[in-house]
Design a protein around this motif. Structure first.
Motif, PDB file in Angstrom:
ATOM      1  N   GLY A 121      56.355 -20.143  34.830  1.00  0.00           N
ATOM      2  CA  GLY A 121      57.621 -19.892  35.508  1.00  0.00           C
ATOM      3  C   GLY A 121      57.756 -18.501  36.077  1.00  0.00           C
ATOM      4  O   GLY A 121      58.868 -18.038  36.352  1.00  0.00           O
ATOM      5  N   LYS A 122      56.621 -17.820  36.313  1.00  0.00           N
ATOM      6  CA  LYS A 122      56.674 -16.467  36.864  1.00  0.00           C
ATOM      7  C   LYS A 122      55.402 -16.181  37.647  1.00  0.00           C
ATOM      8  O   LYS A 122      54.307 -16.148  37.091  1.00  0.00           O
ATOM      9  CB  LYS A 122      56.844 -15.437  35.754  1.00  0.00           C
ATOM     10  N   LEU A 123      55.565 -15.981  38.968  1.00  0.00           N
ATOM     11  CA  LEU A 123      54.455 -15.659  39.860  1.00  0.00           C
ATOM     12  C   LEU A 123      54.675 -14.272  40.445  1.00  0.00           C
ATOM     13  O   LEU A 123      55.755 -13.971  40.982  1.00  0.00           O
ATOM     14  CB  LEU A 123      54.359 -16.674  40.995  1.00  0.00           C
ATOM     15  N   ASN A 124      53.659 -13.418  40.333  1.00  0.00           N
ATOM     16  CA  ASN A 124      53.694 -12.086  40.940  1.00  0.00           C
ATOM     17  C   ASN A 124      52.534 -11.999  41.924  1.00  0.00           C
ATOM     18  O   ASN A 124      51.384 -12.185  41.530  1.00  0.00           O
ATOM     19  CB  ASN A 124      53.567 -10.993  39.884  1.00  0.00           C
ATOM     20  N   PHE A 125      52.835 -11.734  43.182  1.00  0.00           N
ATOM     21  CA  PHE A 125      51.776 -11.787  44.178  1.00  0.00           C
ATOM     22  C   PHE A 125      52.070 -10.823  45.323  1.00  0.00           C
ATOM     23  O   PHE A 125      53.185 -10.347  45.502  1.00  0.00           O
ATOM     24  CB  PHE A 125      51.616 -13.204  44.738  1.00  0.00           C
ATOM     25  N   THR A 126      51.037 -10.543  46.086  1.00  0.00           N
ATOM     26  CA  THR A 126      51.141  -9.748  47.312  1.00  0.00           C
ATOM     27  C   THR A 126      50.976 -10.677  48.506  1.00  0.00           C
ATOM     28  O   THR A 126      50.029 -11.472  48.539  1.00  0.00           O
ATOM     29  CB  THR A 126      50.063  -8.656  47.366  1.00  0.00           C
ATOM     30  N   LEU A 127      51.889 -10.597  49.456  1.00  0.00           N
ATOM     31  CA  LEU A 127      51.789 -11.381  50.678  1.00  0.00           C
ATOM     32  C   LEU A 127      51.172 -10.540  51.786  1.00  0.00           C
ATOM     33  O   LEU A 127      51.512  -9.366  51.953  1.00  0.00           O
ATOM     34  CB  LEU A 127      53.166 -11.881  51.111  1.00  0.00           C
ATOM     35  N   LYS A 128      50.297 -11.155  52.540  1.00  0.00           N
ATOM     36  CA  LYS A 128      49.669 -10.493  53.685  1.00  0.00           C
ATOM     37  C   LYS A 128      49.930 -11.341  54.918  1.00  0.00           C
ATOM     38  O   LYS A 128      49.069 -12.092  55.386  1.00  0.00           O
ATOM     39  CB  LYS A 128      48.166 -10.321  53.445  1.00  0.00           C
ATOM     40  N   GLY A 129      51.144 -11.262  55.414  1.00  0.00           N
ATOM     41  CA  GLY A 129      51.532 -12.008  56.600  1.00  0.00           C
ATOM     42  C   GLY A 129      51.821 -11.090  57.752  1.00  0.00           C
ATOM     43  O   GLY A 129      51.589  -9.870  57.678  1.00  0.00           O
ATOM     44  N   GLU A 130      52.353 -11.647  58.834  1.00  0.00           N
ATOM     45  CA  GLU A 130      52.755 -10.832  59.973  1.00  0.00           C
ATOM     46  C   GLU A 130      54.104 -10.175  59.713  1.00  0.00           C
ATOM     47  O   GLU A 130      54.345  -9.043  60.130  1.00  0.00           O
ATOM     48  CB  GLU A 130      52.831 -11.696  61.233  1.00  0.00           C
ATOM     49  N   LYS A 131      54.995 -10.864  59.016  1.00  0.00           N
ATOM     50  CA  LYS A 131      56.334 -10.346  58.747  1.00  0.00           C
ATOM     51  C   LYS A 131      56.507  -9.947  57.289  1.00  0.00           C
ATOM     52  O   LYS A 131      57.158  -8.946  56.997  1.00  0.00           O
ATOM     53  CB  LYS A 131      57.393 -11.390  59.119  1.00  0.00           C
ATOM     54  N   LEU A 132      55.974 -10.752  56.396  1.00  0.00           N
ATOM     55  CA  LEU A 132      56.115 -10.501  54.969  1.00  0.00           C
ATOM     56  C   LEU A 132      54.871  -9.806  54.450  1.00  0.00           C
ATOM     57  O   LEU A 132      53.765 -10.339  54.522  1.00  0.00           O
ATOM     58  CB  LEU A 132      56.344 -11.816  54.212  1.00  0.00           C
ATOM     59  N   ARG A 133      55.078  -8.589  53.920  1.00  0.00           N
ATOM     60  CA  ARG A 133      53.968  -7.792  53.416  1.00  0.00           C
ATOM     61  C   ARG A 133      54.347  -7.217  52.060  1.00  0.00           C
ATOM     62  O   ARG A 133      55.502  -6.977  51.767  1.00  0.00           O
ATOM     63  CB  ARG A 133      53.649  -6.643  54.376  1.00  0.00           C
ATOM     64  N   GLY A 134      53.355  -6.983  51.246  1.00  0.00           N
ATOM     65  CA  GLY A 134      53.590  -6.313  49.975  1.00  0.00           C
ATOM     66  C   GLY A 134      53.879  -7.275  48.834  1.00  0.00           C
ATOM     67  O   GLY A 134      53.711  -8.490  48.942  1.00  0.00           O
ATOM     68  N   ALA A 135      54.336  -6.689  47.709  1.00  0.00           N
ATOM     69  CA  ALA A 135      54.494  -7.435  46.466  1.00  0.00           C
ATOM     70  C   ALA A 135      55.824  -8.184  46.403  1.00  0.00           C
ATOM     71  O   ALA A 135      56.856  -7.674  46.841  1.00  0.00           O
ATOM     72  CB  ALA A 135      54.385  -6.475  45.280  1.00  0.00           C
ATOM     73  N   PHE A 136      55.756  -9.405  45.842  1.00  0.00           N
ATOM     74  CA  PHE A 136      56.928 -10.246  45.644  1.00  0.00           C
ATOM     75  C   PHE A 136      56.885 -10.833  44.232  1.00  0.00           C
ATOM     76  O   PHE A 136      55.819 -10.953  43.613  1.00  0.00           O
ATOM     77  CB  PHE A 136      56.974 -11.393  46.659  1.00  0.00           C
ATOM     78  N   ASN A 137      58.064 -11.222  43.751  1.00  0.00           N
ATOM     79  CA  ASN A 137      58.200 -11.858  42.448  1.00  0.00           C
ATOM     80  C   ASN A 137      58.944 -13.177  42.633  1.00  0.00           C
ATOM     81  O   ASN A 137      60.030 -13.202  43.205  1.00  0.00           O
ATOM     82  CB  ASN A 137      58.975 -10.960  41.483  1.00  0.00           C
ATOM     83  N   LEU A 138      58.349 -14.258  42.142  1.00  0.00           N
ATOM     84  CA  LEU A 138      58.955 -15.581  42.214  1.00  0.00           C
ATOM     85  C   LEU A 138      59.027 -16.120  40.784  1.00  0.00           C
ATOM     86  O   LEU A 138      57.980 -16.317  40.148  1.00  0.00           O
ATOM     87  CB  LEU A 138      58.114 -16.503  43.098  1.00  0.00           C
ATOM     88  N   PHE A 139      60.236 -16.319  40.271  1.00  0.00           N
ATOM     89  CA  PHE A 139      60.338 -16.724  38.868  1.00  0.00           C
ATOM     90  C   PHE A 139      61.489 -17.694  38.665  1.00  0.00           C
ATOM     91  O   PHE A 139      62.483 -17.680  39.379  1.00  0.00           O
ATOM     92  CB  PHE A 139      60.504 -15.500  37.960  1.00  0.00           C
TER      93      PHE A 139
END
Length: 529
Positions: A121-139
């Motif tokens: 129930g907890k995902l920590n990840f870095t996004l490498k997109g055109e608009k979304l960059r850097g670390a995110f938390n999904l929980f």
């Protein structure tokens, strides 16, 4: 992992969505899709376990760590959905327009098993997109709770006050948004307005006289016409290597105002602030809550449930006010408030990667020839950064959709003429080296490119400078040739080269008909230097 629920909900004889199958490998890709169904929302999907794990996010993702976005899990989707966009017909599940808003890859910040983190129930990840960059938390909010939260981490990609922009214009504005905006208006009315009187009890100096002084430091009240503008920290370094200060930026915008204001007047401005100069942190600010009386703002619907007050580029005091906030660039909308749905120009951004500027000039000349064959005049300016902007001025009679369509077709025609160097591939990861990206994507409502004569937050304080086509033909110029110390003498000598852009009566219908009906088969001749 199963696609049974996904496939059971859809009739693939009626919907263009892919039926799909479980993939054998995982490439850690992600996609965010703007979905105009019965209610606008964003679909956030992460590739894992051979499928796309999916969440519905009503307000979409955000780069502002202060925004906590609710995310509701939906059924698994096939990996083919990474590239799906189109119209889902009425009567089908999820009917409506479905568009790719952003895409790229992701990397886990802890461990290497996304499915284990999903179960936890907890995902920590870095996004490498055109608009979304850097670390995110999904929980997940709780063990049995079906609601999750998506929150941006505080890192170099975070942007306080960041605002999501829709790909597809919508007229929907919820009643709650209107109520909220009215509440904000009332709150602002109760706050003491920024005074037009000297705020520190000091004397007021005419701006023309103040900026003729030597080195300026501290705070100062300057008079511009009938208005008084309070300026602060004038000696703060903004371009440390060149020794340019905040006062140099203010002086430039005061002196360039007669030339830049015609391209900003009656247009919403997108503001990016550099309060500590070009080497400090920066952030976008669309919504401007408290302004002096001389600054006009316009309340615009930018997404469902959200109304933003934009600064409008009307006068020289507003230029100083924005520069005092650390706004180095001027980014206007392509349309004016009085005709907001109809842009005044089409613009292509020729953005190079490991390419000499002389080659950009060659592609720009080819673009001009193609436009002439279509019966359209065009004008060039440096971007002030690395590339060049090509403007096609218009009578404000076309909606944004056909303008964007024309820009896309024109970009494709340019690439056909220069297949070895030009590209419309937006992803840096997929783009070949030594290419000029023909960016046509900035022609949607709410998008912008930097205005003529705007300063850029780059070394030596370069300026986006209008060019003659003869200058482009020489292929000897570079964007670094034009900066805050020489652009005014240039204007004094040759005038405002972009002035014809403001009064054009050109329309696109004939050119669109030709682009639809005539494939590009003839490569233009190279121009001799």
């Amino acid at each position: 992992m199963s696609l049974e629920i996904y496939q059971r909900k859809r009739d693939f004889t009626q919907t263009p969505e892919p039926k799909g199958k479980i993939a054998r490998r995982n490439l850690h890709r992600f996609v965010v899709q703007e979905h105009h169904a019965s209610k606008l929302h964003f679909d956030f999907r992460l590739e894992m376990g051979g499928v796309l794990k999916s969440w519905s996010i009503p307000k979409g993702p955000s780069l502002d760590p202060a925004d906590k976005r609710f995310a509701v899990p939906t059924e698994d989707h096939p990996v083919e959905y990474l590239k799906f966009q189109g119209h889902i017909p009425a009567g089908n599940y999820g009917a409506g327009e479905h568009m790719i808003w952003d895409a790229g890859t992701y990397e886990l910040l802890r461990g290497d098993d996304p499915l284990a983190q999903l179960a936890e129930g907890k995902l920590n990840f870095t996004l490498k997109g055109e608009k979304l960059r850097g670390a995110f938390n999904l929980f997940r909010l709780g063990h049995n709770d079906k609601r999750w939260l998506l929150i941006k981490s505080r890192d170099e990609f975070a942007e306080a006050g960041w605002q999501l922009k829709l790909l597809l214009e919508t007229d929907e504005t919820t009643e709650s948004a209107k109520v909220e905006h009215a509440r904000k208006r009332r709150e602002r009315a109760e706050v003491k307005k920024y005074s037009t009187k000297p705020s520190d009890g000091g004397r007021v100096v005419a701006a023309s006289r103040a900026f003729q002084s030597g080195e300026l430091s501290g705070d100062m009240n300057v008079k511009v016409g009938r208005e008084i503008v309070h300026l602060t920290n004038l000696g703060k370094p903004y371009w440390p290597d060149e020794g340019y200060t905040k006062a140099d930026l203010l002086k430039y915008y005061y002196e360039i105002s007669p030339y830049i204001l015609p391209y900003l007047k009656d247009r919403p401005l997108i503001m990016k602030r550099y309060p500590d100069g070009i080497e400090g942190k920066s952030f976008h600010q669309h919504d401007v809550r408290e302004t002096p009386d001389f600054v006009r703002t316009a309340a615009l619907d930018v997404e469902e449930g959200h109304v933003v007050d934009y600064i409008v580029g009307d006068n020289a005091p507003t230029m100083l006010y924005m520069a005092n906030l650390g706004a180095i660039e001027r980014h206007p909308w392509h349309s004016r408030l009085k005709n907001l749905q109809h842009p005044d120009w089409v613009v292509l951004d020729l953005d190079p990667e490991e390419v000499e500027f002389s080659e950009i000039c060659e592609v720009a000349l080819s673009a001009r020839r193609i436009l002439e064959e279509l019966g359209l005049e065009s004008y060039a300016k440096t971007s002030g950064s690395r590339g060049m902007h090509i403007y096609v001025p218009l009578k404000p009679a076309h909606a944004y959709e056909p303008v964007a369509e024309f820009a896309e077709l024109l970009a494709a025609r340019i690439v056909e003429a220069h297949p070895g160097i030009a590209t419309v591939e937006r992803s840096l990861r997929k783009r070949q080296r030594r290419r000029i990206y023909i960016d046509h994507m900035q022609n949607a409502r709410g998008k912008s490119v930097v205005a003529p004569y705007s300063v850029r937050p780059r070394p030596a304080a370069p300026v986006s400078a209008p060019l003659t086509w003869d200058e482009v033909s020489t292929k000897k110029i570079t964007p670094q040739d034009f900066h805050i110390k020489n652009i005014l003498p240039r204007i004094a000598q040759i005038g405002d080269l972009f002035r014809p852009v403001l009064n054009s009566k050109q329309t696109l219908q004939h050119a669109l008909d030709k682009l639809h009906g005539e494939p590009a088969t003839r490569k233009p001749q190279r121009t001799k230097a």
